[in-house]
Scaffold this active site. Structure first.
Site, short mmCIF file in Angstrom:
data_model
loop_
_atom_site.label_atom_id
_atom_site.label_comp_id
_atom_site.label_asym_id
_atom_site.label_seq_id
_atom_site.Cartn_x
_atom_site.Cartn_y
_atom_site.Cartn_z
N SER A 113 1.69 58.01 70.11
CA SER A 113 1.54 57.08 68.98
C SER A 113 0.87 55.77 69.42
O SER A 113 0.13 55.17 68.64
CB SER A 113 2.88 56.82 68.29
OG SER A 113 3.70 55.99 69.08
N ASN A 114 1.11 55.34 70.64
CA ASN A 114 0.42 54.13 71.11
C ASN A 114 -1.08 54.38 71.27
O ASN A 114 -1.90 53.51 70.93
CB ASN A 114 1.03 53.64 72.43
CG ASN A 114 2.24 52.77 72.18
OD1 ASN A 114 2.13 51.65 71.69
ND2 ASN A 114 3.42 53.30 72.47
N HIS A 173 5.95 49.18 78.00
CA HIS A 173 7.33 49.54 78.32
C HIS A 173 8.23 49.07 77.18
O HIS A 173 8.09 47.95 76.71
CB HIS A 173 7.73 48.85 79.63
CG HIS A 173 9.09 49.22 80.10
ND1 HIS A 173 9.35 50.42 80.74
CD2 HIS A 173 10.28 48.57 80.01
CE1 HIS A 173 10.65 50.48 81.02
NE2 HIS A 173 11.23 49.37 80.59
N THR A 211 1.52 47.76 88.97
CA THR A 211 1.43 47.58 90.42
C THR A 211 2.32 48.66 91.05
O THR A 211 3.04 49.37 90.34
CB THR A 211 1.93 46.18 90.84
OG1 THR A 211 3.28 46.05 90.38
CG2 THR A 211 1.07 45.07 90.26
N ASP A 225 7.08 49.04 86.94
CA ASP A 225 7.47 48.19 85.79
C ASP A 225 7.56 46.71 86.13
O ASP A 225 8.16 45.94 85.37
CB ASP A 225 8.81 48.66 85.17
CG ASP A 225 8.69 50.02 84.48
OD1 ASP A 225 7.57 50.37 84.04
OD2 ASP A 225 9.70 50.73 84.39
C1 GAR Z 1 6.75 54.35 74.12
O1 GAR Z 1 7.92 53.85 73.54
C2 GAR Z 1 6.48 53.69 75.44
O2 GAR Z 1 6.85 52.34 75.47
C3 GAR Z 1 7.34 54.49 76.37
O3 GAR Z 1 7.19 55.82 75.93
C4 GAR Z 1 6.92 55.81 74.53
C5 GAR Z 1 5.68 56.62 74.29
O4 GAR Z 1 5.46 56.80 72.93
N1 GAR Z 1 6.94 54.34 77.72
C6 GAR Z 1 7.80 54.31 78.73
O5 GAR Z 1 9.00 54.43 78.59
C7 GAR Z 1 7.16 54.11 80.09
N2 GAR Z 1 8.15 53.87 81.07
P1 GAR Z 1 4.06 57.31 72.41
O6 GAR Z 1 3.75 58.60 73.20
O7 GAR Z 1 4.32 57.61 70.97
O8 GAR Z 1 3.05 56.24 72.63
#
Ligand code: GAR
Length: 211
Positions: free
Chosen positions: A24-25, A120, A152, A156
């Protein structure tokens, strides 16, 4: 010793998005690119999971996709070398981790220093790692949120580019909190990418400044 200063490039950028799941991002960023608000194009959507739903969405959007199976390589570094070669072929300027759930080796992070971003779902440096909405609820914090940061070797913990805050309500569940945070993610991740290719992100040591 002189401080290490990085300024993001002002140019039409080529982006690779790394995903492991629904993406979704990735879609939020692509939508803002399509609206003409980010000076960049998505050159590649890459995944370590063949069945990542986001890959299918990328195909439907006529974007180039690639899956490289980590199991097909003897080491993490060998898999990353193959990925890096694909990035070079496409002259990628910026790699965006968007739910890419695979730890990257220190050498990969170093090679892509300041060209590798992550989102994150917590206010770093609080709650790094996994299951962070659950951890935030268990800790009893009153606010949580999302963080876009440079990646890095210290997982995180790279320079923070943007953050958004959401209130944690007493009746929030992991699902409702995740949903609220995700809405904010979809705003700040495209914004960070926009700023990057406007040449407006400056990193001094571990601090990122918006110019
Ligand atoms: C998001 O909430 C992102 O912040 C998280 O995974 C999800 C992915 O959603 N990322 C982490 O936890 C990284 N450590 P998406 O596939 O719908 O973008």
């Amino acid at each position: 010793m002189a401080e290490d200063v990085f300024v993001s490039p002002k140019k039409k950028g080529k982006i690779a998005v790394f995903i492991s799941g629904r993406g979704s991002n990735f879609q939020a960023i692509h939508d803002v690119i399509l609206a003409g608000k980010i000076n960049a194009e998505i050159a590649l959507v890459f995944s370590n999971k063949e069945d990542a739903p986001g890959l299918q969405i990328a195909k439907e959007r006529n974007l180039e996709t690639l899956f490289l199976d980590p199991k097909a390589y003897p080491t993490r570094e060998d898999h990353e070398k193959a990925v890096t070669a694909e990035l070079r072929k496409r002259d990628v300027d910026l790699v965006i981790l968007a739910g890419y759930m695979r730890i990257l080796s220190p050498s990969f992070c170093e090679e892509l220093k300041h060209c590798l971003m992550n989102i994150h779902p917590a206010l770093l440096p609080s709650f790094p790692g996994l299951h962070v909405q659950k951890k935030a609820l268990e800790w009893g914090v009153k606010y949580s949120g999302a963080t876009v940061h440079f990646v890095t070797a210290d997982v995180d913990m790279g320079p923070i580019i943007l953050q958004a805050v959401v209130p944690v309500l007493q009746d929030d569940t992991e699902e409702t909190l995740s949903e609220k945070i995700l809405k904010e993610e979809h705003k700040i991740y495209p914004e960070a990418v926009k700023l990057y290719f406007e040449g407006r992100i400056e990193v001094r040591g571990r601090r990122a400044f918006i110019k």
